[in-house]
Design an enzyme around this catalytic site. Structure first.
Site, short mmCIF file in Angstrom:
data_model
loop_
_atom_site.label_atom_id
_atom_site.label_comp_id
_atom_site.label_asym_id
_atom_site.label_seq_id
_atom_site.Cartn_x
_atom_site.Cartn_y
_atom_site.Cartn_z
N GLU A 1 -0.65 -4.95 4.30
CA GLU A 1 -0.61 -4.02 5.44
C GLU A 1 -0.88 -4.80 6.83
O GLU A 1 -2.12 -4.42 7.18
CB GLU A 1 -1.26 -2.62 5.41
CG GLU A 1 -0.78 -1.85 3.90
CD GLU A 1 -1.24 -0.53 3.76
OE1 GLU A 1 -2.50 -0.37 4.33
OE2 GLU A 1 -0.78 0.09 2.95
N GLU B 1 3.49 -0.55 -2.81
CA GLU B 1 2.48 0.42 -3.03
C GLU B 1 2.72 1.69 -2.18
O GLU B 1 3.30 1.61 -1.02
CB GLU B 1 1.08 -0.30 -2.34
CG GLU B 1 -0.09 0.81 -2.43
CD GLU B 1 -1.38 0.47 -1.34
OE1 GLU B 1 -1.61 -0.75 -1.32
OE2 GLU B 1 -1.93 1.26 -0.94
#
Ligand SMILES: [Ca+2]
Ligand SMILES: [Ca+2]
Ligand SMILES: [Ca+2]
Length: 694
Positions: free
Chosen positions: A157, A251
């Site tokens: 991220e 994810e």
């Protein structure tokens, strides 16, 4: 439908006669239409955050086994810790998983932060080499432990800045181009940075530069900016499709406040920001998320967040103490786990997604796959309508040996239940998706053995290319064959809206049944309506002579500024804006189009939604006129039409009715005083120049 309890032994169910009266939505499966390869399904273990309870040996059997009651994962995601002192934390979990998954096992790792990050988790480019060395220390370590990594990501991220690593699009591009190749040192593939919200701008720059893109093997992304109500566009990435980039969903969890065992429960899901928020927690959202990742987004891998958690695939107690998880549930596969198993147990690594009607009707979704060896077909059907059971016909044309499907269902009352075999007759079977439970929403997987596949080519409608100059009826697009290269149209949904929309019954027609192209029956003939952006239709044409043609499209619209393009063999030759005020008023819009001689594929692509189209007419302009007025000699009307005759100054002389140019000329002679050039205008908008002899 008949249900076989043992393959080959049919037990007919009494309701078959009734079902045949119900018109079932159809899923057309095309095993020759190949899309992405599937790498598998996985989950996360992070023992530092899970207090060491990430994955026991018993958990690994449940998660990575493929038998009844097991989930069928093959992929494990683990963290790359900033300190090498922590490198050992997931070795045991990886060994447990590998022992169960065997040759299918995929292990990959993601760094949450760099040991060389500065303020705000940003890393200076002067530390990139040290960072690569750190990642390679980890890949070497895991290899030495006997659990080598299949892939490692550049960073978790990059857009969740501050808490963990933070990278801009330019930094991602720079690191990728100059350093990422080195991450392959220990035989490991490279995963891009994994945007938490699948922000395409964080990938665009790398995808647009072949020298950078060659250093990514896999594009990783998370789905946190989506939920069940999010539109399909979130999952799509046309640049990645164009560059044929393998995509992994690395994810996501659909929801973390309800229990992994909730089927469909309204409960307080308030998070830190909104403690009193009530929401519906649905296990079927997991199915819908996976479906859209695979079938809409072309992802090859889907990795859930924690495997073992109160909201995970294997039940755990709620460490937040909001949910009371029954002790007997802990360590068992959750409803979410069973939903995921409907994909993971049957769509094994190396399978290829194939063509299927993705939305056969409202709230029903389908996708299909061919096993790695090509000897079985897997169809996954979702019913998201909790109030209504669905009758769905699955057709798999062009394959031999498909005699039955092994059927498995997960619903409120069933956990990947083996329903036995359903007979396939003439390549088709109709199944009813959950009639027995309070909540009818469910996921069904069908697995069938197949033999040889017969590929059928496309064909012009009526078996012959349309000669140009001439008229192409919009509804007479080519007949599709099998395989992506033999598609002849693309329509947004499989409904024919002339038959499914209320109030249109009089215009309903089965003229091109089974295509999903929206064809309406009007007083003047068939037209293609319900045209939305990105839909297209193709026609095989035979152009007599290369050169400029006048194209007239007969169109109607009640919307502002729709439009379409025409392309020949993939090259756009005209952009055509459509205007109008009424859906009943078909009129001609014209454009000059350059056409090459010989046989070609003409494609009509809707660029802006909502217009109706009757036909496209191509006329060769005359040599000496400059007004777009075509010569009657080259432009033979084939149906009786009324023509108003004018002199060359525009003076009206009278009306004649004629079929064909010869009759028009001789009939026009009756209303003109002397021989010479005249203009004939038809009611449908055709304007012709006539040479009349008297
Ligand atoms: Ca349609
Ligand atoms: Ca349409
Ligand atoms: Ca027509």
């Amino acid at each position: 439908m008949s249900v076989k309890l043992v393959k080959g032994l049919g037990v007919a169910v009494g309701m078959a006669g009734i079902w045949s009266l119900v018109s079932a939505a159809t899923v057309n499966v095309d095993v020759t239409e190949e899309h992405q390869v599937i790498r598998g399904f996985g989950g996360m273990v992070h023992n530092q955050w899970q207090g060491g309870g990430g994955l026991s040996e018993a958990d690994a059997k449940l998660a990575f086994g493929t038998g009844d009651g097991q989930i069928g994962l093959n992929t494990l995601r683990i963290p790359v810790y900033a300190s090498s002192n922590d490198f050992n934390k997931e070795v045991q979990a990886a060994k447990y998983a590998k022992a169960v998954a065997g040759d299918d096992f995929i292990l990959y790792a993601t760094p949450w932060t760099s040991p060389y990050a500065g303020a705000n988790q940003h890393m200076s480019s002067s530390n990139y080499q040290k960072y690569v060395d750190h990642l390679n220390d980890f890949t070497a370590y895991m290899k030495n432990q006997g659990v080598p990594l299949y892939a490692i990501s550049i960073s978790n991220e990059p857009d969740w800045c501050g808490e963990w690593a933070c990278w801009s699009a330019d930094e991602i591009y720079d690191f990728t181009k100059r350093y990422a190749d080195q991450m392959r040192k220990n035989g490991t593939k490279v995963i891009s940075t994994e945007s938490f919200r699948y922000a395409k701008n964080l990938y665009d720059k790398v995808l647009s530069d072949a020298n950078a893109l060659k250093n990514w093997d896999i594009l990783g992304a998370h789905f946190y900016a989506s939920e069940a109500s999010t539109g399909d566009d979130f999952f799509k990435y046309s640049l990645a499709d164009q560059k044929n980039v393998e995509r992994w969903m690395t994810e996501h969890y659909t929801e973390s406040q309800g229990s992994g065992n909730d089927w469909r429960v309204v409960r307080n899901t308030g998070d830190q920001a909104n403690q009193n928020k009530k929401d519906t927690v649905r296990a079927m959202d997991v199915a819908y998320d996976i479906h859209r990742g695979l079938a809409v987004g072309n992802f090859s891998q889907y990795t859930w967040w924690y495997i073992r958690r109160c909201y995970g695939l294997i039940m755990e107690k709620d460490f937040g103490n909001k949910l009371s998880i029954p002790t007997g549930d802990i360590g068992k596969v959750s409803k979410r786990g069973y939903v995921m198993s409907q994909f993971a147990r049957f769509i094994r690594p190396g399978a290829v997604r194939v063509g299927a009607t993705l939305k056969p009707e409202a709230n029903v979704f389908a996708s299909a796959y061919k096993s790695a060896g090509g000897d079985s077909v897997i169809v996954v059907l979702l019913n998201r309508d909790f109030k209504n059971s669905k009758s769905i016909t699955v057709k798999v044309p062009g394959v031999s040996k498909l005699e039955s499907f092994h059927m498995y269902t997960t619903s409120e009352t069933k956990n990947a239940k083996d329903e036995g075999f359903v007979d396939v007759k003439n390549g088709a079977v109709t199944i009813t998706m959950e009639s027995g439970t309070t909540n009818k929403d469910c996921i069904v997987t069908l697995v069938g053995e197949i033999g040889d596949v017969v590929k059928t080519p496309r064909e012009p409608f009526g078996g012959k290319a349309v000669d140009l100059p001439g008229k192409i009826e919009a509804e007479n697009f080519d007949v599709p064959g099998s395989g992506r290269e033999n598609k002849t149209y693309s329509d947004a949904d499989s409904d024919n809206h002339s038959c499914t929309d209320e109030g249109k019954e009089a215009e309903c027609t089965d003229y091109r049944e089974g295509t999903g192209v929206d064809i309406y029956k009007k007083a003047t003939g068939y037209i293609v309506g319900h045209n939305q952006a990105d839909e297209w239709l193709e026609y095989t044409v035979n152009v007599k002579e290369a050169g400029e043609y006048t194209m007239t499209a007969s169109v109607a619209t009640g919307n502002s500024d729709p439009g379409f393009t025409l392309s020949v063999d993939g090259k756009v030759v005209a952009e055509i804006p459509v205007s109008g005020t009424s859906w009943d008023d078909f009129k001609g819009v014209t454009a000059k189009v350059e056409l090459p001689a010989g046989e070609h594929i003409l494609r009509l692509t809707v660029t802006t939604s909502w217009f109706d189209i009757d036909y496209l007419k191509f006329e060769k302009p005359c040599d000496d006129c400059n007004t777009g007025i075509a010569s009657a000699r080259l432009n033979m009307p084939t149906e009786a039409e009324n023509f108003r005759i004018f002199d060359m100054n525009g003076g009206y002389l009278g009306m004649v009715r004629a079929t064909g140019a010869q009759e028009l000329r001789s009939n026009a002679a009756r209303v003109v005083k002397r021989g010479g050039s005249y203009i004939a205008k038809s009611a449908s908008g055709t304007t012709l120049r006539l040479q009349v002899t008297k």
